[in-house]
Motif scaffolding. Structure first.
Motif, mmCIF file in Angstrom:
data_model
loop_
_atom_site.group_PDB
_atom_site.id
_atom_site.type_symbol
_atom_site.label_atom_id
_atom_site.label_comp_id
_atom_site.label_asym_id
_atom_site.label_seq_id
_atom_site.Cartn_x
_atom_site.Cartn_y
_atom_site.Cartn_z
ATOM 1 N N THR A 102 -18.883 -28.763 -24.676
ATOM 2 C CA THR A 102 -18.972 -29.869 -25.633
ATOM 3 C C THR A 102 -20.386 -30.426 -25.775
ATOM 4 O O THR A 102 -20.857 -30.669 -26.893
ATOM 5 C CB THR A 102 -18.023 -31.001 -25.224
ATOM 6 O OG1 THR A 102 -18.358 -31.464 -23.908
ATOM 7 C CG2 THR A 102 -16.577 -30.534 -25.235
ATOM 8 N N ASP A 103 -21.082 -30.621 -24.656
ATOM 9 C CA ASP A 103 -22.375 -31.301 -24.690
ATOM 10 C C ASP A 103 -23.538 -30.373 -25.005
ATOM 11 O O ASP A 103 -24.532 -30.792 -25.612
ATOM 12 C CB ASP A 103 -22.644 -32.001 -23.359
ATOM 13 C CG ASP A 103 -21.599 -33.049 -23.038
ATOM 14 O OD1 ASP A 103 -20.958 -33.561 -23.977
ATOM 15 O OD2 ASP A 103 -21.399 -33.354 -21.844
ATOM 16 N N VAL A 104 -23.442 -29.108 -24.578
ATOM 17 C CA VAL A 104 -24.538 -28.158 -24.796
ATOM 18 C C VAL A 104 -24.258 -27.266 -26.009
ATOM 19 O O VAL A 104 -25.081 -27.156 -26.914
ATOM 20 C CB VAL A 104 -24.784 -27.297 -23.543
ATOM 21 C CG1 VAL A 104 -25.902 -26.281 -23.797
ATOM 22 C CG2 VAL A 104 -25.137 -28.175 -22.351
ATOM 23 N N LEU A 105 -23.089 -26.631 -26.039
ATOM 24 C CA LEU A 105 -22.758 -25.727 -27.136
ATOM 25 C C LEU A 105 -22.195 -26.455 -28.355
ATOM 26 O O LEU A 105 -22.014 -25.849 -29.414
ATOM 27 C CB LEU A 105 -21.746 -24.670 -26.658
ATOM 28 C CG LEU A 105 -22.220 -23.754 -25.529
ATOM 29 C CD1 LEU A 105 -21.141 -22.739 -25.203
ATOM 30 C CD2 LEU A 105 -23.520 -23.051 -25.892
ATOM 31 N N VAL B 179 -18.267 -36.601 -16.707
ATOM 32 C CA VAL B 179 -17.243 -35.865 -17.451
ATOM 33 C C VAL B 179 -16.002 -36.758 -17.548
ATOM 34 O O VAL B 179 -15.338 -37.022 -16.558
ATOM 35 C CB VAL B 179 -16.886 -34.531 -16.754
ATOM 36 C CG1 VAL B 179 -15.777 -33.812 -17.524
ATOM 37 C CG2 VAL B 179 -18.111 -33.648 -16.644
ATOM 38 N N LYS B 180 -15.727 -37.209 -18.745
ATOM 39 C CA LYS B 180 -14.599 -38.120 -18.971
ATOM 40 C C LYS B 180 -13.923 -37.811 -20.311
ATOM 41 O O LYS B 180 -12.775 -37.391 -20.364
ATOM 42 C CB LYS B 180 -15.089 -39.578 -18.935
ATOM 43 C CG LYS B 180 -14.039 -40.622 -19.325
ATOM 44 C CD LYS B 180 -12.982 -40.803 -18.259
ATOM 45 C CE LYS B 180 -12.014 -41.920 -18.627
ATOM 46 N NZ LYS B 180 -10.988 -42.134 -17.587
ATOM 47 N N GLU B 181 -14.640 -38.031 -21.380
ATOM 48 C CA GLU B 181 -14.063 -37.859 -22.707
ATOM 49 C C GLU B 181 -14.055 -36.390 -23.147
ATOM 50 O O GLU B 181 -13.207 -35.997 -23.970
ATOM 51 C CB GLU B 181 -14.840 -38.697 -23.724
ATOM 52 C CG GLU B 181 -14.336 -38.602 -25.161
ATOM 53 C CD GLU B 181 -12.859 -38.959 -25.320
ATOM 54 O OE1 GLU B 181 -12.221 -38.412 -26.234
ATOM 55 O OE2 GLU B 181 -12.359 -39.786 -24.520
ATOM 56 N N GLN B 182 -14.956 -35.586 -22.601
ATOM 57 C CA GLN B 182 -15.098 -34.198 -23.061
ATOM 58 C C GLN B 182 -13.789 -33.403 -22.999
ATOM 59 O O GLN B 182 -13.385 -32.797 -24.008
ATOM 60 C CB GLN B 182 -16.197 -33.476 -22.269
ATOM 61 C CG GLN B 182 -17.584 -34.072 -22.422
ATOM 62 C CD GLN B 182 -17.915 -35.039 -21.302
ATOM 63 O OE1 GLN B 182 -17.067 -35.821 -20.866
ATOM 64 N NE2 GLN B 182 -19.159 -35.000 -20.834
#
Length: 262
Positions: free
Chosen positions: A128-131, A158-161
């Motif tokens: 989610t954050d990188v790709l 890491v919570k919402e991801q």
């Protein structure tokens, strides 16, 4: 897990999967689910044969000498990849946060440890954050609840991801626990050193899980999942347990954690 060669013709980032000991020995399905998710996102995935334990048990027990010996192997094995991805918040946190601190005064390994830390991500966070994966094509029929493992939540944010990706699956209904961020009591060697306290903590967590009414319990750390699955089974609960990667990858045909042969 054995070595996995990158698919011919792929031009995405070269990603090394750090499998983790628990996944390798108890739940290889999680590793295969991680490979599937990463390849679907365009990565060239490899599983370095030379990888070992991250050293977390020794580190948590205060054994810095053995931790450093293990870490040196890991740093060398994962030196040549664009990213290192781990289906575990605690092991990812070990590489990302604690390796740089271990070697910060070492003139030879301070820079390699820091570079490894910068390139290491927990699996769902990486997607989610990188790709920038914001949705997955998939279906899951049933209700799920999610436990926020301590290291993934507090060290790696890491919570919402995982919740964002889960909500994108058709048929899935996400039900939150009353206290999703409360520790399950595993804590690696904590559950061995303080078994009575650990047992009370996981009993409280299991009650929260049962009260949610969810069909399935998910999390991103296999240690926590094994701990909670064992307690749920002993309580006679109907709630099944899986790693979040298994659901996101659509790999739920086999037995749940703690049921049958994993």
């Amino acid at each position: 897990m054995s070595d996995a060669a990158p698919e011919a013709g792929k031009t995405g980032p070269r990603v090394a999967l750090f499998v983790t000991c628990l996944v390798d020995f108890f739940r290889p399905t999680v590793g295969f689910a991680a490979v599937k998710l990463l390849e679907q996102a365009g990565c060239r995935v490899e599983v370095p044969h030379a990888q070992t334990c991250c050293g977390q048990p020794a580190y948590n027990s205060g054994d810095r000498a053995d931790t450093k010996a293990i870490a040196r192997q890991v740093i060398a094995a994962f030196a040549d990849y664009d990213y290192v991805v781990v289906p575990s918040g605690s092991c990812a946190g070990m590489l990302r946060k604690h390796y740089p601190a271990l070697f910060e005064k070492d003139p030879k390994l301070a820079a390699p440890a820091a570079k490894l830390g910068e390139r290491t991500y927990e699996l769902i966070s990486f997607l989610t954050d990188v790709l920038k994966v914001d949705g997955l094509a998939g279906h899951f029929a049933g209700s799920v609840t999610y436990h926020d493992s301590c290291s993934g939540l507090r060290e790696l944010k890491v919570k919402e991801q995982p919740r964002a990706l889960l909500r994108g699956l058709t048929g899935l209904r996400l039900v939150e626990l009353q206290e999703p961020e409360v520790c399950c009591g595993f804590g690696g060697t904590f559950c061995v050193k303080y078994p009575e306290v650990s047992n009370q903590m996981v009993d409280t967590k299991a009650e929260d899980i049962e009260n949610s009414g969810a069909d399935l319990l998910l999390a991103g750390d296999l240690g926590c999942l094994l701990n909670m699955a064992g307690k749920l089974k002993r309580r006679g609960a109907k709630t099944q347990t899986r790693h979040v990667a298994e659901v996101l990858a659509g790999m739920t045909d086999g037995p749940a954690i703690g049921e049958g042969k994993d």
